[in-house]
Design a protein around this motif. Sequence first.
Motif, PDB file in Angstrom:
ATOM      1  N   ALA A 191      34.112  41.156  44.528  1.00 59.03           N
ATOM      2  CA  ALA A 191      35.506  40.871  43.363  1.00 59.03           C
ATOM      3  C   ALA A 191      35.385  41.995  42.246  1.00 59.03           C
ATOM      4  O   ALA A 191      34.636  42.163  40.982  1.00 59.03           O
ATOM      5  CB  ALA A 191      34.947  39.767  42.386  1.00 59.03           C
ATOM      6  N   LEU A 192      35.610  43.543  42.902  1.00 59.58           N
ATOM      7  CA  LEU A 192      34.890  44.599  41.638  1.00 59.58           C
ATOM      8  C   LEU A 192      36.038  45.095  41.900  1.00 59.58           C
ATOM      9  O   LEU A 192      37.075  44.334  42.317  1.00 59.58           O
ATOM     10  CB  LEU A 192      34.629  45.651  42.761  1.00 59.58           C
ATOM     11  CG  LEU A 192      32.841  45.650  42.762  1.00 59.58           C
ATOM     12  CD1 LEU A 192      32.551  46.372  43.997  1.00 59.58           C
ATOM     13  CD2 LEU A 192      32.094  45.816  41.763  1.00 59.58           C
ATOM     14  N   PRO A 193      36.296  45.804  40.016  1.00 56.81           N
ATOM     15  CA  PRO A 193      38.016  46.697  40.577  1.00 56.81           C
ATOM     16  C   PRO A 193      38.157  47.716  41.129  1.00 56.81           C
ATOM     17  O   PRO A 193      37.348  48.640  42.004  1.00 56.81           O
ATOM     18  CB  PRO A 193      37.906  47.692  39.431  1.00 56.81           C
ATOM     19  CG  PRO A 193      36.348  46.887  38.378  1.00 56.81           C
ATOM     20  CD  PRO A 193      35.550  46.263  39.414  1.00 56.81           C
ATOM     21  N   THR A 220      39.016  40.025  46.784  1.00 57.55           N
ATOM     22  CA  THR A 220      39.133  39.546  46.049  1.00 57.55           C
ATOM     23  C   THR A 220      39.841  40.177  44.997  1.00 57.55           C
ATOM     24  O   THR A 220      40.299  39.941  44.171  1.00 57.55           O
ATOM     25  CB  THR A 220      38.715  38.270  44.824  1.00 57.55           C
ATOM     26  OG1 THR A 220      37.650  39.007  43.882  1.00 57.55           O
ATOM     27  CG2 THR A 220      37.897  37.722  45.579  1.00 57.55           C
ATOM     28  N   ARG A 241      45.952  39.140  32.510  1.00 51.85           N
ATOM     29  CA  ARG A 241      45.477  40.876  31.543  1.00 51.85           C
ATOM     30  C   ARG A 241      46.496  41.876  31.828  1.00 51.85           C
ATOM     31  O   ARG A 241      47.044  42.679  30.735  1.00 51.85           O
ATOM     32  CB  ARG A 241      44.481  41.519  32.127  1.00 51.85           C
ATOM     33  CG  ARG A 241      43.295  40.487  31.525  1.00 51.85           C
ATOM     34  CD  ARG A 241      42.680  39.880  32.135  1.00 51.85           C
ATOM     35  NE  ARG A 241      42.756  39.859  34.037  1.00 51.85           N
ATOM     36  CZ  ARG A 241      41.682  40.644  34.688  1.00 51.85           C
ATOM     37  NH1 ARG A 241      40.322  41.307  33.652  1.00 51.85           N
ATOM     38  NH2 ARG A 241      41.461  40.352  35.900  1.00 51.85           N
ATOM     39  N   LEU A 254      44.071  32.197  38.151  1.00 52.53           N
ATOM     40  CA  LEU A 254      43.710  32.979  37.066  1.00 52.53           C
ATOM     41  C   LEU A 254      42.049  32.682  36.565  1.00 52.53           C
ATOM     42  O   LEU A 254      41.551  31.962  36.573  1.00 52.53           O
ATOM     43  CB  LEU A 254      44.111  32.132  35.466  1.00 52.53           C
ATOM     44  CG  LEU A 254      46.241  33.016  35.580  1.00 52.53           C
ATOM     45  CD1 LEU A 254      46.565  32.096  34.587  1.00 52.53           C
ATOM     46  CD2 LEU A 254      45.460  34.037  35.032  1.00 52.53           C
ATOM     47  N   ALA A 255      41.215  33.503  36.005  1.00 50.84           N
ATOM     48  CA  ALA A 255      39.448  33.460  36.408  1.00 50.84           C
ATOM     49  C   ALA A 255      39.219  32.246  35.495  1.00 50.84           C
ATOM     50  O   ALA A 255      38.257  31.023  36.023  1.00 50.84           O
ATOM     51  CB  ALA A 255      38.498  34.675  36.144  1.00 50.84           C
ATOM     52  N   GLN A 297      33.643  53.697  45.217  1.00 47.46           N
ATOM     53  CA  GLN A 297      31.668  54.268  44.639  1.00 47.46           C
ATOM     54  C   GLN A 297      30.854  53.134  45.250  1.00 47.46           C
ATOM     55  O   GLN A 297      29.543  53.512  45.243  1.00 47.46           O
ATOM     56  CB  GLN A 297      32.373  54.603  43.680  1.00 47.46           C
ATOM     57  CG  GLN A 297      31.226  54.904  42.472  1.00 47.46           C
ATOM     58  CD  GLN A 297      32.475  54.731  41.107  1.00 47.46           C
ATOM     59  OE1 GLN A 297      33.199  54.480  40.720  1.00 47.46           O
ATOM     60  NE2 GLN A 297      31.194  54.458  39.669  1.00 47.46           N
ATOM     61  N   VAL A 298      31.333  51.984  45.484  1.00 44.78           N
ATOM     62  CA  VAL A 298      29.949  50.997  44.814  1.00 44.78           C
ATOM     63  C   VAL A 298      29.215  50.909  46.850  1.00 44.78           C
ATOM     64  O   VAL A 298      28.335  51.101  46.785  1.00 44.78           O
ATOM     65  CB  VAL A 298      30.635  49.583  44.374  1.00 44.78           C
ATOM     66  CG1 VAL A 298      29.852  48.617  44.502  1.00 44.78           C
ATOM     67  CG2 VAL A 298      30.402  49.794  43.016  1.00 44.78           C
ATOM     68  N   GLN A 305      23.398  42.851  31.682  1.00 39.91           N
ATOM     69  CA  GLN A 305      24.141  41.920  31.881  1.00 39.91           C
ATOM     70  C   GLN A 305      23.298  40.560  31.890  1.00 39.91           C
ATOM     71  O   GLN A 305      23.605  39.386  31.771  1.00 39.91           O
ATOM     72  CB  GLN A 305      25.821  42.136  32.082  1.00 39.91           C
ATOM     73  CG  GLN A 305      26.481  40.997  32.021  1.00 39.91           C
ATOM     74  CD  GLN A 305      27.716  41.045  32.763  1.00 39.91           C
ATOM     75  OE1 GLN A 305      27.647  42.355  34.109  1.00 39.91           O
ATOM     76  NE2 GLN A 305      28.962  40.845  32.372  1.00 39.91           N
TER      77      GLN A 305
HETATM   78  N1  LIG Z   1      40.541  38.098  36.537  1.00 41.31           N
HETATM   79  C1  LIG Z   1      41.425  36.954  37.329  1.00 41.31           C
HETATM   80  O1  LIG Z   1      41.546  36.698  37.375  1.00 41.31           O
HETATM   81  C2  LIG Z   1      41.331  37.928  38.733  1.00 41.31           C
HETATM   82  C3  LIG Z   1      41.900  36.630  39.367  1.00 41.31           C
HETATM   83  C4  LIG Z   1      41.748  36.716  40.933  1.00 41.31           C
HETATM   84  C5  LIG Z   1      41.296  38.541  41.508  1.00 41.31           C
HETATM   85  N2  LIG Z   1      41.375  39.531  40.575  1.00 41.31           N
HETATM   86  C6  LIG Z   1      40.846  40.647  40.928  1.00 41.31           C
HETATM   87  O2  LIG Z   1      39.722  40.716  40.792  1.00 41.31           O
HETATM   88  C7  LIG Z   1      39.401  41.677  40.834  1.00 41.31           C
HETATM   89  C8  LIG Z   1      37.825  42.755  39.717  1.00 41.31           C
HETATM   90  O3  LIG Z   1      39.040  41.889  38.447  1.00 41.31           O
HETATM   91  P1  LIG Z   1      37.818  40.856  37.291  1.00 41.31           P
HETATM   92  O4  LIG Z   1      38.755  40.126  36.134  1.00 41.31           O
HETATM   93  O5  LIG Z   1      36.746  40.597  38.287  1.00 41.31           O
HETATM   94  O6  LIG Z   1      38.240  42.388  36.476  1.00 41.31           O
HETATM   95  P2  LIG Z   1      37.347  42.361  34.630  1.00 41.31           P
HETATM   96  O7  LIG Z   1      37.501  43.393  33.963  1.00 41.31           O
HETATM   97  O8  LIG Z   1      37.067  40.743  34.266  1.00 41.31           O
HETATM   98  O9  LIG Z   1      35.458  42.522  34.691  1.00 41.31           O
HETATM   99  C9  LIG Z   1      35.180  44.269  35.399  1.00 41.31           C
HETATM  100  C10 LIG Z   1      33.911  44.318  36.599  1.00 41.31           C
HETATM  101  O10 LIG Z   1      33.735  44.812  36.829  1.00 41.31           O
HETATM  102  C11 LIG Z   1      32.483  45.891  36.717  1.00 41.31           C
HETATM  103  N3  LIG Z   1      32.696  47.146  36.910  1.00 41.31           N
HETATM  104  C12 LIG Z   1      33.024  48.862  36.721  1.00 41.31           C
HETATM  105  N4  LIG Z   1      33.030  49.557  36.797  1.00 41.31           N
HETATM  106  C13 LIG Z   1      31.891  49.147  37.910  1.00 41.31           C
HETATM  107  C14 LIG Z   1      31.681  50.067  39.075  1.00 41.31           C
HETATM  108  N5  LIG Z   1      31.755  51.264  39.200  1.00 41.31           N
HETATM  109  N6  LIG Z   1      30.481  49.217  39.915  1.00 41.31           N
HETATM  110  C15 LIG Z   1      30.070  48.559  39.746  1.00 41.31           C
HETATM  111  N7  LIG Z   1      30.467  47.309  38.797  1.00 41.31           N
HETATM  112  C16 LIG Z   1      31.808  47.504  37.857  1.00 41.31           C
HETATM  113  C17 LIG Z   1      32.616  45.624  35.659  1.00 41.31           C
HETATM  114  O11 LIG Z   1      31.320  46.351  34.254  1.00 41.31           O
HETATM  115  C18 LIG Z   1      33.466  44.023  35.479  1.00 41.31           C
HETATM  116  O12 LIG Z   1      31.811  43.472  35.141  1.00 41.31           O
HETATM  117  C19 LIG Z   1      40.605  42.605  40.124  1.00 41.31           C
HETATM  118  O13 LIG Z   1      40.689  43.593  41.147  1.00 41.31           O
HETATM  119  C20 LIG Z   1      41.269  41.984  40.315  1.00 41.31           C
HETATM  120  O14 LIG Z   1      42.987  42.086  40.096  1.00 41.31           O
HETATM  121  C21 LIG Z   1      41.388  38.584  39.625  1.00 41.31           C
END
Ligand SMILES: NC(=O)c1ccc[n+]([C@@H]2O[C@H](COP(=O)([O-])OP(=O)(O)OC[C@H]3O[C@@H](n4cnc5c(N)ncnc54)[C@H](O)[C@@H]3O)[C@@H](O)[C@H]2O)c1
Length: 340
Positions: free
Chosen positions: A81-83, A106, A255, A139-140, A89-90, A39
């Motif tokens: 901005a990880l899950p 975030t 989502r 919203l992203a 773990q990270v 990626q």
């Molecule tokens: N998307 C949005 O609109 C939004 C807005 C505000 C806050 N958030 C929050 O941001 C956080 C991340 O959400 P997102 O929308 O970017 O998720 P996403 O589903 O778009 O992406 C998740 C990312 O995390 C990576 N990932 C998963 N497990 C991993 C690991 N063990 N090590 C490293 N990377 C890993 C995936 O490869 C992917 O790149 C969530 O808590 C979400 O609530 C999201």
Amino acid sequence: MTDQHPIAVLGGGSFGTAIANLLAENGQHVLHWMRDPQQAEAIRQNRENPRYLKGIKIHSGVEPLTDLAAALKACDLVFVALPSSALRQVLQPVSGLLSGKLLVSTIKGIEAKSFLLMSQILEDIAPDARIGVLSGPNLAREVAEHALTASVVASEDDDLCQQVQAALHGRTFRVYASADRFGVELGGALKNVYAIIAGMAAAMGMGENTKSMLITRALAEMTRFAVKLGANPMTFLGLAGVGDLIVTCSSAKSRNYQVGFALGEGLSLKEAVERLGEVAEGVNTIKVLKSKAEELDVYMPLVAGLHAIVFEGRTLDQVIGALMNAEPKTDVDFIPTTGF
Ligand SMILES: NC(=O)c1ccc[n+]([C@@H]2O[C@H](COP(=O)([O-])OP(=O)(O)OC[C@H]3O[C@@H](n4cnc5c(N)ncnc54)[C@H](O)[C@@H]3O)[C@@H](O)[C@H]2O)c1
Ligand SMILES: O=P(O)(O)OC[C@H](O)CO
């Protein structure tokens, strides 16, 4: 103000990518860490993150990389901005590199075992770091497409708030500050559960009255819960409370809403999550919240109803019937009776 150092963004998903782009558009050099080398290479070559933000051009100031230690060593300000499931773990293995850093979460989730919010986990991993959160109706995809957007940076550390505002504030993104980190962060985590319910209601063809009732009762419920945990209810009237609740419960771009919609169409939770293929933090929050509400003896009928549908085999009709027939309650719990 442009920071001398690059700024790190951790997480290659939709929100990490949107935040990295915003920072770069503001003139910052951004080290965007992601775990997937393919990626990172694709973004380097094509300036697009097709899996998570298809069609969005990634600014030349965003440098994708997979060396986490290098990113952390180079940066003072780090957006995480990880899950929620990946945070410990990270970052635990690189905790030695986090001392003195400004870490801004975030992430809108709650750790199941501990009921810790993500910035509390950051404190746990990095006691010498300076901690904040960024939360709000964000919203992203809309952030990335430059829809006019507001967010909240929350921290007891005023200077951290100012640095985040200076870095992120721009033509289409406005950042408000708050000293109530706990309230701001809790609002972001709780609203996901109600977005699942709103998505379900939409799939069932329910009307605008229903949507409004759901959002308003969700606000009452989450505020009641937050107050029991010692949070300030007024924070829930802001962007990171009712603001985020409205957007997430109203938009098919959310989502969590999409998971709810799929459940309302009759899919199982597993099928709904698989169909989504992205993070919906509310799915994990349902169980955690239900058991915490019981432990604290907080009345949360919407959470209990969703739990009953998803985990206890109750039908939507049964739960809706029980909710509508429940004893009538007071509209607003927290009306000040003095000072007016
Ligand atoms: N998307 C949005 O609109 C939004 C807005 C505000 C806050 N958030 C929050 O941001 C956080 C991340 O959400 P997102 O929308 O970017 O998720 P996403 O589903 O778009 O992406 C998740 C990312 O995390 C990576 N990932 C998963 N497990 C991993 C690991 N063990 N090590 C490293 N990377 C890993 C995936 O490869 C992917 O790149 C969530 O808590 C979400 O609530 C999201
Ligand atoms: O897509 P969702 O449901 O994770 O919501 C995204 C943001 O939290 C909205 O503010």
